[in-house]
Write a protein that holds these residues in place. Structure first.
Motif, PDB file in Angstrom:
ATOM      1  N   SER A   7      -1.313  -0.836  -0.207  1.00 40.39           N
ATOM      2  CA  SER A   7      -1.164  -0.760  -1.655  1.00 40.39           C
ATOM      3  C   SER A   7      -0.795  -2.143  -2.174  1.00 40.39           C
ATOM      4  CB  SER A   7      -0.104   0.271  -2.030  1.00 40.39           C
ATOM      5  OG  SER A   7       1.099   0.008  -1.343  1.00 40.39           O
ATOM      6  N   LYS A   8      -1.244  -2.425  -3.376  1.00 46.45           N
ATOM      7  CA  LYS A   8      -0.959  -3.708  -4.034  1.00 46.45           C
ATOM      8  C   LYS A   8       0.538  -3.872  -4.229  1.00 46.45           C
ATOM      9  CE  LYS A   8      -4.653  -4.868  -7.271  1.00 46.45           C
ATOM     10  NZ  LYS A   8      -4.889  -5.217  -8.669  1.00 46.45           N
ATOM     11  N   GLY A   9       0.978  -5.109  -4.369  1.00 47.55           N
ATOM     12  CA  GLY A   9       2.401  -5.330  -4.654  1.00 47.55           C
ATOM     13  C   GLY A   9       3.183  -5.606  -3.390  1.00 47.55           C
ATOM     14  N   ALA A  69       2.657   2.637   4.788  1.00 44.93           N
ATOM     15  CA  ALA A  69       3.217   3.501   3.753  1.00 44.93           C
ATOM     16  C   ALA A  69       4.730   3.607   3.904  1.00 44.93           C
ATOM     17  CB  ALA A  69       2.598   4.902   3.841  1.00 44.93           C
ATOM     18  N   GLY A  70       5.419   3.740   2.780  1.00 50.32           N
ATOM     19  CA  GLY A  70       6.874   3.903   2.779  1.00 50.32           C
ATOM     20  C   GLY A  70       7.273   5.238   3.387  1.00 50.32           C
ATOM     21  N   LYS A  71       8.471   5.267   3.973  1.00 53.20           N
ATOM     22  CA  LYS A  71       9.000   6.521   4.534  1.00 53.20           C
ATOM     23  C   LYS A  71       9.076   7.591   3.446  1.00 53.20           C
ATOM     24  CE  LYS A  71      13.076   8.410   6.863  1.00 53.20           C
ATOM     25  NZ  LYS A  71      14.457   8.137   7.323  1.00 53.20           N
ATOM     26  N   ASP A  72       9.393   7.182   2.222  1.00 49.95           N
ATOM     27  CA  ASP A  72       9.445   8.098   1.073  1.00 49.95           C
ATOM     28  C   ASP A  72       8.101   8.791   0.871  1.00 49.95           C
ATOM     29  OD1 ASP A  72       8.749   5.359   0.546  1.00 49.95           O
ATOM     30  OD2 ASP A  72       8.652   5.807  -1.585  1.00 49.95           O
ATOM     31  N   VAL A  73       7.051   7.977   0.866  1.00 51.72           N
ATOM     32  CA  VAL A  73       5.692   8.497   0.649  1.00 51.72           C
ATOM     33  C   VAL A  73       5.269   9.406   1.812  1.00 51.72           C
ATOM     34  CG1 VAL A  73       3.274   7.725   0.630  1.00 51.72           C
ATOM     35  CG2 VAL A  73       4.953   6.627  -0.875  1.00 51.72           C
ATOM     36  N   LEU A  74       5.654   9.019   3.026  1.00 50.52           N
ATOM     37  CA  LEU A  74       5.284   9.818   4.204  1.00 50.52           C
ATOM     38  C   LEU A  74       6.006  11.159   4.226  1.00 50.52           C
ATOM     39  CD1 LEU A  74       5.130   6.942   6.804  1.00 50.52           C
ATOM     40  CD2 LEU A  74       3.212   8.315   5.961  1.00 50.52           C
ATOM     41  N   ILE A  90       9.714  -3.395   6.472  1.00 51.13           N
ATOM     42  CA  ILE A  90       9.423  -4.102   5.210  1.00 51.13           C
ATOM     43  C   ILE A  90       9.617  -3.138   4.037  1.00 51.13           C
ATOM     44  CG2 ILE A  90       7.809  -5.720   6.286  1.00 51.13           C
ATOM     45  CD1 ILE A  90       5.524  -3.980   5.032  1.00 51.13           C
ATOM     46  N   ALA A  91       9.602  -3.686   2.822  1.00 51.94           N
ATOM     47  CA  ALA A  91       9.792  -2.880   1.591  1.00 51.94           C
ATOM     48  C   ALA A  91      11.009  -1.976   1.739  1.00 51.94           C
ATOM     49  CB  ALA A  91       8.519  -2.091   1.262  1.00 51.94           C
ATOM     50  N   ARG A  92      12.111  -2.581   2.144  1.00 55.94           N
ATOM     51  CA  ARG A  92      13.329  -1.796   2.408  1.00 55.94           C
ATOM     52  C   ARG A  92      14.086  -1.477   1.128  1.00 55.94           C
ATOM     53  NH1 ARG A  92      15.223  -4.207   8.186  1.00 55.94           N
ATOM     54  NH2 ARG A  92      16.531  -2.379   8.273  1.00 55.94           N
ATOM     55  N   CYS A  93      14.560  -0.288   1.057  1.00 55.75           N
ATOM     56  CA  CYS A  93      15.382   0.155  -0.064  1.00 55.75           C
ATOM     57  C   CYS A  93      16.066   1.447   0.375  1.00 55.75           C
ATOM     58  CB  CYS A  93      14.507   0.383  -1.302  1.00 55.75           C
ATOM     59  SG  CYS A  93      13.075   1.437  -1.028  1.00 55.75           S
ATOM     60  N   THR A 119      12.944  13.955 -10.572  1.00 54.73           N
ATOM     61  CA  THR A 119      12.497  13.051  -9.513  1.00 54.73           C
ATOM     62  C   THR A 119      10.993  13.123  -9.287  1.00 54.73           C
ATOM     63  OG1 THR A 119      12.883  12.365  -7.222  1.00 54.73           O
ATOM     64  CG2 THR A 119      12.818  14.731  -7.623  1.00 54.73           C
ATOM     65  N   LYS A 120      10.493  12.027  -8.711  1.00 60.75           N
ATOM     66  CA  LYS A 120       9.111  11.967  -8.240  1.00 60.75           C
ATOM     67  C   LYS A 120       9.091  12.496  -6.800  1.00 60.75           C
ATOM     68  CE  LYS A 120       6.622   7.614  -7.424  1.00 60.75           C
ATOM     69  NZ  LYS A 120       6.527   6.216  -7.905  1.00 60.75           N
ATOM     70  N   TYR A 121      10.269  12.508  -6.140  1.00 56.34           N
ATOM     71  CA  TYR A 121      10.375  12.823  -4.708  1.00 56.34           C
ATOM     72  C   TYR A 121      10.939  14.225  -4.507  1.00 56.34           C
ATOM     73  CZ  TYR A 121       9.864   7.821  -4.918  1.00 56.34           C
ATOM     74  OH  TYR A 121       9.406   6.562  -5.218  1.00 56.34           O
ATOM     75  N   VAL A 161      16.338   2.852  -4.775  1.00 56.04           N
ATOM     76  CA  VAL A 161      17.181   1.783  -5.310  1.00 56.04           C
ATOM     77  C   VAL A 161      17.127   0.622  -4.333  1.00 56.04           C
ATOM     78  CG1 VAL A 161      19.538   1.135  -5.981  1.00 56.04           C
ATOM     79  CG2 VAL A 161      18.757   3.501  -6.324  1.00 56.04           C
ATOM     80  N   SER A 162      16.957  -0.596  -4.861  1.00 52.45           N
ATOM     81  CA  SER A 162      17.145  -1.745  -3.958  1.00 52.45           C
ATOM     82  C   SER A 162      18.292  -2.609  -4.459  1.00 52.45           C
ATOM     83  CB  SER A 162      15.864  -2.531  -3.725  1.00 52.45           C
ATOM     84  OG  SER A 162      15.239  -2.858  -4.915  1.00 52.45           O
ATOM     85  N   THR A 163      18.133  -3.256  -5.611  1.00 56.76           N
ATOM     86  CA  THR A 163      19.250  -4.079  -6.118  1.00 56.76           C
ATOM     87  C   THR A 163      20.185  -3.276  -7.022  1.00 56.76           C
ATOM     88  OG1 THR A 163      17.981  -4.759  -8.044  1.00 56.76           O
ATOM     89  CG2 THR A 163      17.821  -6.153  -6.087  1.00 56.76           C
TER      90      THR A 163
HETATM   91  P1  ATP Z   1       3.124   2.402  -8.607  1.00 58.03           P
HETATM   92  O1  ATP Z   1       4.111   1.272  -8.844  1.00 58.03           O
HETATM   93  O2  ATP Z   1       1.694   1.969  -8.530  1.00 58.03           O
HETATM   94  O3  ATP Z   1       3.373   3.598  -9.459  1.00 58.03           O
HETATM   95  P2  ATP Z   1       4.704   2.902  -6.354  1.00 58.03           P
HETATM   96  O4  ATP Z   1       5.891   2.765  -7.239  1.00 58.03           O
HETATM   97  O5  ATP Z   1       4.647   4.068  -5.436  1.00 58.03           O
HETATM   98  O6  ATP Z   1       3.374   2.929  -7.151  1.00 58.03           O
HETATM   99  P3  ATP Z   1       5.459   0.386  -5.245  1.00 58.03           P
HETATM  100  O7  ATP Z   1       6.436   0.190  -6.354  1.00 58.03           O
HETATM  101  O8  ATP Z   1       4.604  -0.766  -4.818  1.00 58.03           O
HETATM  102  O9  ATP Z   1       4.485   1.590  -5.512  1.00 58.03           O
HETATM  103  O10 ATP Z   1       6.253   0.904  -3.993  1.00 58.03           O
HETATM  104  C1  ATP Z   1       5.612   1.053  -2.746  1.00 58.03           C
HETATM  105  C2  ATP Z   1       6.643   1.400  -1.709  1.00 58.03           C
HETATM  106  O11 ATP Z   1       7.608   0.346  -1.623  1.00 58.03           O
HETATM  107  C3  ATP Z   1       7.438   2.657  -2.014  1.00 58.03           C
HETATM  108  O12 ATP Z   1       6.787   3.796  -1.526  1.00 58.03           O
HETATM  109  C4  ATP Z   1       8.745   2.378  -1.295  1.00 58.03           C
HETATM  110  O13 ATP Z   1       8.657   2.720   0.076  1.00 58.03           O
HETATM  111  C5  ATP Z   1       8.889   0.875  -1.437  1.00 58.03           C
HETATM  112  N1  ATP Z   1       9.707   0.526  -2.609  1.00 58.03           N
HETATM  113  C6  ATP Z   1       9.684   1.076  -3.831  1.00 58.03           C
HETATM  114  N2  ATP Z   1      10.587   0.542  -4.639  1.00 58.03           N
HETATM  115  C7  ATP Z   1      11.215  -0.394  -3.913  1.00 58.03           C
HETATM  116  C8  ATP Z   1      12.241  -1.324  -4.178  1.00 58.03           C
HETATM  117  N3  ATP Z   1      12.844  -1.380  -5.357  1.00 58.03           N
HETATM  118  N4  ATP Z   1      12.604  -2.170  -3.214  1.00 58.03           N
HETATM  119  C9  ATP Z   1      12.008  -2.134  -2.012  1.00 58.03           C
HETATM  120  N5  ATP Z   1      11.027  -1.265  -1.687  1.00 58.03           N
HETATM  121  C10 ATP Z   1      10.640  -0.412  -2.619  1.00 58.03           C
END
Ligand code: ATP
Ligand code: MG
Length: 213
Positions: A7-9, A69-74, A90-93, A119-121, A161-163
């Protein structure tokens, strides 16, 4: 051809160094092109760009051989048909409960009140509150969860939440962090058997890159 879904970002950005360590360079920049299929320096490997929540679906059904994919998404997806060989760290939160500053979450829990949670989750939230024995009415949203307690739609939210800056900007308080989140490598189970000669070395190289930092 090996197809990897990203995914982008943040996931794309943070996966790039791991791919580079495995000798793979993505030659198109997703911020500059409208293409959804990106070439790499290896003719047999391409990257497809999909929504974060669509990565498990692509990999499960073979639209991609592997993905990140994030653990949340999985957890929300269920992980069916997916082999999850690596935590990429990576993408830790974290997944947390947050509420308005004037909502006494601890008291509501103690009193056994029904709490309205947006929630979305929904799968993760349902499991969390069931484990705690807290009664909740879950309200499914697709974004901007922070708005729900501010408008009276809900008492609390479950969100990543991250920061904590987004919560603070909306005068919300993190009342219960409950799950560490990072992104995983997911692989289509059939592809792992059929394309093992090409996928196994790739998974091992990415695994070695994760172990290094
Ligand atoms: P979109 O922004 O297109 O609606 P999304 O919010 O699911 O989609 P991202 O914001 O790129 O996509 O998040 C992708 C993954 O990164 C999430 O599934 C999660 O695991 C992780 N993530 C989300 N928010 C944070 C954050 N604030 N800090 C670190 N990792 C995050
Ligand atoms: Mg987002």
């Amino acid at each position: 051809m090996i197809t990897m879904a990203l995914s982008k970002g943040r996931i794309f950005e943070e996966t790039l160094p791991l791919l580079a360590a495995a000798g793979i360079e993505v030659t198109d920049d997703p911020e500059k092109t409208r293409k959804l299929i990106l070439a790499t320096n290896q003719p047999g490997i391409q990257v497809v760009l999909v929504r974060a929540t669509d990565v498990p679906t692509y990999v499960q059904h073979g639209g991609a051989d592997l993905g990140v994919a994030g653990k949340d998404v999985l957890l929300e997806h269920g992980g069916e048909g997916l082999y999850q060989p690596l935590d990429l760290k990576i993408a830790r939160c974290r997944m947390s409960v947050a509420a308005r500053e004037d909502f006494d979450y601890a008291a509501a829990v103690k009193q056994g009140s029904r709490i309205r949670v947006a929630t979305k989750y929904t799968q993760i939230a349902r499991q969390h509150f069931a484990d705690k024995g807290v009664h909740v009415d879950l309200i499914k949203l697709y974004g901007s969860m922070e708005l729900a307690p501010l408008t009276g739609l809900a008492d609390a939210i479950v969100d990543l939440v991250s920061t904590g800056k987004t919560l603070l900007a909306n005068r919300l308080r993190e009342v219960e962090p409950f799950m560490d989140i990072s992104s995983r490598l997911v692989v289509n189970q059939a592809a792992l058997k059929l394309k093992r000669d090409r996928l196994r070395p790739l998974i091992d190289a990415i695994g070695a890159a994760v172990a290094k930092d």
